[in-house]
Design an enzyme around this catalytic site. Structure first.
Site, PDB file in Angstrom:
ATOM      1  N   HIS A   6      18.487  64.682  59.668  1.00 57.84           N
ATOM      2  CA  HIS A   6      17.998  63.438  60.271  1.00 57.84           C
ATOM      3  C   HIS A   6      16.520  63.573  60.644  1.00 57.84           C
ATOM      4  O   HIS A   6      15.699  62.714  60.291  1.00 57.84           O
ATOM      5  CB  HIS A   6      18.836  63.110  61.516  1.00 57.84           C
ATOM      6  CG  HIS A   6      18.399  61.888  62.256  1.00 57.84           C
ATOM      7  ND1 HIS A   6      19.178  60.776  62.343  1.00 57.84           N
ATOM      8  CD2 HIS A   6      17.268  61.608  62.948  1.00 57.84           C
ATOM      9  CE1 HIS A   6      18.543  59.854  63.052  1.00 57.84           C
ATOM     10  NE2 HIS A   6      17.378  60.351  63.439  1.00 57.84           N
ATOM     11  N   GLU A   7      16.186  64.650  61.349  1.00 58.70           N
ATOM     12  CA  GLU A   7      14.798  64.845  61.784  1.00 58.70           C
ATOM     13  C   GLU A   7      13.893  65.215  60.610  1.00 58.70           C
ATOM     14  O   GLU A   7      12.750  64.755  60.539  1.00 58.70           O
ATOM     15  CB  GLU A   7      14.723  65.892  62.903  1.00 58.70           C
ATOM     16  CG  GLU A   7      15.540  65.552  64.139  1.00 58.70           C
ATOM     17  CD  GLU A   7      15.267  64.170  64.727  1.00 58.70           C
ATOM     18  OE1 GLU A   7      14.157  63.616  64.533  1.00 58.70           O
ATOM     19  OE2 GLU A   7      16.174  63.627  65.388  1.00 58.70           O
ATOM     20  N   HIS A  54      12.727  62.127  58.838  1.00 56.53           N
ATOM     21  CA  HIS A  54      11.596  61.445  59.484  1.00 56.53           C
ATOM     22  C   HIS A  54      10.268  62.047  59.024  1.00 56.53           C
ATOM     23  O   HIS A  54       9.320  61.314  58.711  1.00 56.53           O
ATOM     24  CB  HIS A  54      11.695  61.542  61.007  1.00 56.53           C
ATOM     25  CG  HIS A  54      12.722  60.642  61.611  1.00 56.53           C
ATOM     26  ND1 HIS A  54      12.710  59.271  61.468  1.00 56.53           N
ATOM     27  CD2 HIS A  54      13.804  60.925  62.383  1.00 56.53           C
ATOM     28  CE1 HIS A  54      13.732  58.746  62.125  1.00 56.53           C
ATOM     29  NE2 HIS A  54      14.423  59.730  62.675  1.00 56.53           N
TER      30      HIS A  54
END
Length: 170
Positions: free
Chosen positions: A78-79, A82
């Site tokens: 998820h990170e 980004h």
């Protein structure tokens, strides 16, 4: 505040996941993005944060220790997504179509904006406020803003301004 010690085996599992997903991304995108820096200093109920300019991922050590493999499988990609979206597309909405595409098609992970981990061990103290129709729990940050006169909060149901309910002393 003392920091938690993350076992080496758990740190290695985080790095294996990160490197695997980064390799998938570099192959799919035809890029050679470097490995982001990882630290374990995220606080509160957030599982992680991506620092775009410094290409860094901050992970919550308490939630990592409590949810090990699910945390690694969900939060690390998820990170990373980004960071990759920022490098690939510039400034776009944080969980927009580019991020969802990066998660699902490139990193091959279901795109989920929020985690479902239990947060009782990391939740901060709350303060009781009241309106006409119900009680509300405000975080210490919001409570302090109200006390300093910097903010006011209203109930989403009745629209009334929330009032602090001071604890009774005997």
């Amino acid at each position: 505040m003392s920091s938690l010690r993350i076992p080496i085996a758990l740190q290695q599992a985080v790095m294996r996941c990160l490197r695997h997903k980064l390799q998938l991304a570099n192959q799919h995108l035809g890029t050679d993005y470097p490995e982001p820096k990882i630290n374990y200093h995220q606080r509160g109920t957030s599982a992680g944060s991506a620092y775009l300019q410094s290409f860094e991922i901050r992970l919550n050590p308490v939630l990592l220790l409590e949810n090990q493999q699910p945390f690694i499988d969900e939060v690390v990609p998820h990170e990373l997504a980004h960071l990759l979206v920022y490098r690939q597309f510039g400034r776009v909405p944080p969980h927009g179509k580019e991020w969802r595409w990066m998660m699902e098609h490139v990193l091959q992970v279901p795109a989920s904006r929020t985690h479902q981990f239990a947060v009782t061990s990391v939740r901060s103290k709350t303060f009781n406020y009241q309106c006409k129709c119900q009680q509300h729990a405000l975080t210490i940050r919001r409570h302090n803003k109200v006390q300093r006169g910097e903010s006011e909060y209203r109930c989403r149901e009745c629209g009334e301004k929330l009032q602090f309910v001071a604890k009774k002393t005997c």
